[in-house]
Design an enzyme around this catalytic site. Structure first.
Site, PDB file in Angstrom:
ATOM      1  N   ASP A 100       0.753  -1.431  -0.183  1.00 50.68           N
ATOM      2  CA  ASP A 100      -0.069   0.031  -0.131  1.00 50.68           C
ATOM      3  C   ASP A 100       0.765   1.261  -0.013  1.00 50.68           C
ATOM      4  OD1 ASP A 100      -1.530  -2.178   0.543  1.00 50.68           O
ATOM      5  OD2 ASP A 100      -2.597  -1.363   2.321  1.00 50.68           O
TER       6      ASP A 100
ATOM      7  N   GLU B 282       2.746  -9.558  11.244  1.00 52.77           N
ATOM      8  CA  GLU B 282       2.562  -9.309   9.986  1.00 52.77           C
ATOM      9  C   GLU B 282       3.626  -8.791   9.380  1.00 52.77           C
ATOM     10  OE1 GLU B 282      -0.216  -6.045  10.024  1.00 52.77           O
ATOM     11  OE2 GLU B 282      -0.679  -6.124   7.888  1.00 52.77           O
TER      12      GLU B 282
HETATM   13  C1  DGY Z   1      -6.310  -3.751   1.961  1.00 55.24           C
HETATM   14  O1  DGY Z   1      -7.332  -3.777   2.245  1.00 55.24           O
HETATM   15  O2  DGY Z   1      -5.582  -4.332   1.187  1.00 55.24           O
HETATM   16  C2  DGY Z   1      -5.199  -2.800   2.674  1.00 55.24           C
HETATM   17  O3  DGY Z   1      -4.103  -3.319   2.772  1.00 55.24           O
HETATM   18  C3  DGY Z   1      -5.677  -2.256   3.731  1.00 55.24           C
HETATM   19  O4  DGY Z   1      -5.845  -3.202   4.780  1.00 55.24           O
END
Ligand code: DGY
Length: 463
Positions: free
Chosen positions: A181, A426
């Site tokens: 992201d 994570e």
């Molecule tokens: C997603 O939804 O893929 C993002 O990483 C945010 O959680």
């Protein structure tokens, strides 16, 4: 028979417990089924690439469950073939954005609620991986026969709407589609979206409802401004009725991502192999050709000047190479798109302790980069997920380079150690300096994909 060290047996047991604890029972179209969610604290739905990754670990524990896990992704498939990045579990409120924000129920069979964007297309790769590890021919055939129509429709959808110019590289339209992201590789594009032009109600909704940065961990998550832009893009696509022809023209974020496309290349090889074994030869040939076209196009993303592979910003007619130094530059290894002199340069970067060779390698952003932030999500931390792809990529080159093989083995050991010493987080602090915290783990704990990767790596070294 595989004989495993006691230490590994104990780790596998812990990984199994994580997967077990993240197993939920949901009712889909009146039928009750089990799914493994990525984490209990936040990611309480089903994510496309997490599910595929989890199924690849699950196959060592329960083959039937691995089949079902992957098949359950098809319940959220749109009538036009898209498999969305999130399939929402009914009645859950612990994740933001909520299901109703997307307004996509009309696109799925039976109104199953989903997001409107997709994820790296890992499903065919997972299906082929699972098949290689199941002996029962009939079971495999039943599984693949059930999955193939969805897989074909998904690949055809991606090719049609994300590569309308037929150049071999798909375009992603939201940073979430990359799975990485807030990576600095997207900064230059996202920064063009003026925060002041984002409607106040979007910002107010993010401020009020965002749930990932509420656990005393804001410095480990994307920033508030990142989220304004993420939700702004969703609102924009919603206004375009989720029509991907229009979205590709109008989105202020359009990238030919090297990580996404490396997975796309492998996914087409996998789909072709599945069709060869269980389907139609002519069709197999089509996906094999797509894979070859993508591999070639990936080769062309190499910049001699920057000595790296580059994402390409294709927003609204642009064609600009992105040179942020992140671990995405190693993904073309996974697609077999690397030539000899490029391999040497990539290996040099991977072994350079000013770039990617840290205490726990491989950091998501090079430590030499001015964007490096050891704590924040995809801006520095080491992720088992990307390590998995890099390790696999290096192993493809093991006969060409002993160093590639040695580095892959080192990264396997360090990834196992990182999880063993800190837990099933994570992502992880990539540096080995002393910190106040007693763990290098970050983000959400008891993370399913981390557990699944640990299982895969342990089986790989024990085989
Ligand atoms: C997603 O939804 O893929 C993002 O990483 C945010 O959680």
């Amino acid at each position: 028979m595989i004989i495993m060290k006691q230490e590994y047996l104990e780790l596998i047991k812990k990984a199994k417990d994580v997967l077990q604890c993240n197993t939920v029972t949901v009712s889909v179209n009146g039928k009750s089924c089990q799914r493994i969610i990525p984490s209990r604290d936040f990611y309480v739905h089903q994510w496309l690439w997490d599910t595929a990754g989890i199924a690849m670990g699950q196959v060592y524990i329960d083959k039937e469950a691995a089949f079902n896990e992957l098949l359950s992704l098809t319940t959220g498939q749109w009538n036009n073939g898209l498999i969305p990045h999130i399939i929402y579990n009914p009645g859950e409120t612990r994740y933001y954005p909520p299901a109703d924000l997307w307004q996509t129920g009309r696109f799925t069979r039976d109104g199953v609620k989903t997001s409107g964007i997709t994820d790296p297309p890992l499903i065919a790769i997972a299906a082929a991986y699972i098949c290689e590890r199941v002996a029962d021919e009939q079971k495999k055939r039943d599984f693949i026969t059930a999955l193939l129509p969805s897989l074909i429709a998904y690949h055809d959808h991606l090719k049609r709407y994300r590569d309308p110019e037929d150049c071999g590289l798909l375009t992603i339209v939201h940073p979430w589609e990359s799975g990485t992201d807030d990576s600095p590789r997207f900064d230059s594009i996202l920064n063009r979206i003026d925060v002041n032009s984002i409607p106040g109600d979007i910002k107010a909704s993010v401020d009020l409802n965002r749930k990932d940065a509420m656990h005393d961990n804001a410095e480990e998550r994307p920033t508030r401004v990142d989220y304004y832009r993420y939700i702004y893009l969703i609102e924009l696509f919603k206004d375009l009725d989720w029509d991907y022809t229009k979205i590709l023209h109008e989105t202020p974020f359009a990238v030919k991502s090297i990580s996404y496309n490396s997975i796309w290349e492998r996914a087409n090889v996998a789909l072709a192999a599945l069709l060869q074994a269980y389907g139609n030869q002519e069709q197999a040939h089509r996906y094999q050709q797509w894979a070859e076209q993508t591999q070639k196009a990936l080769k062309d993303t190499w910049s001699e000047e920057h000595e790296q592979f580059c994402d390409i910003d294709v927003t609204q007619g642009r064609y600009e190479r992105i040179t942020a130094l992140t671990n995405a530059i190693f993904m073309p290894l996974y697609a077999g798109a690397v030539q000899d002199h490029q391999l040497d340069l990539l290996l040099e970067r991977l072994s350079n302790d000013h770039e990617f060779f840290t205490g726990y390698p491989v950091p998501s952003t090079a430590i030499s980069s001015r964007f490096f932030d050891k704590d924040r999500y995809w801006r520095g931390p080491t992720w088992p997920i990307t390590n998995y792809f890099i390790i696999n990529g290096l192993k493809r080159y093991k006969t060409r380079s002993q160093e590639a093989d040695q580095l892959a083995n080192y990264f396997i050991q360090k990834t196992i150690e990182m999880i063993k010493e800190n837990g099933f987080w994570e992502y992880f602090d990539p540096l080995d300096e002393e910190t106040e915290s007693d763990t290098k783990g970050m983000g959400f704990s008891s993370f399913s994909w981390t557990a699944a990767i640990l299982i895969q790596l342990i089986y790989f070294v024990s085989d």
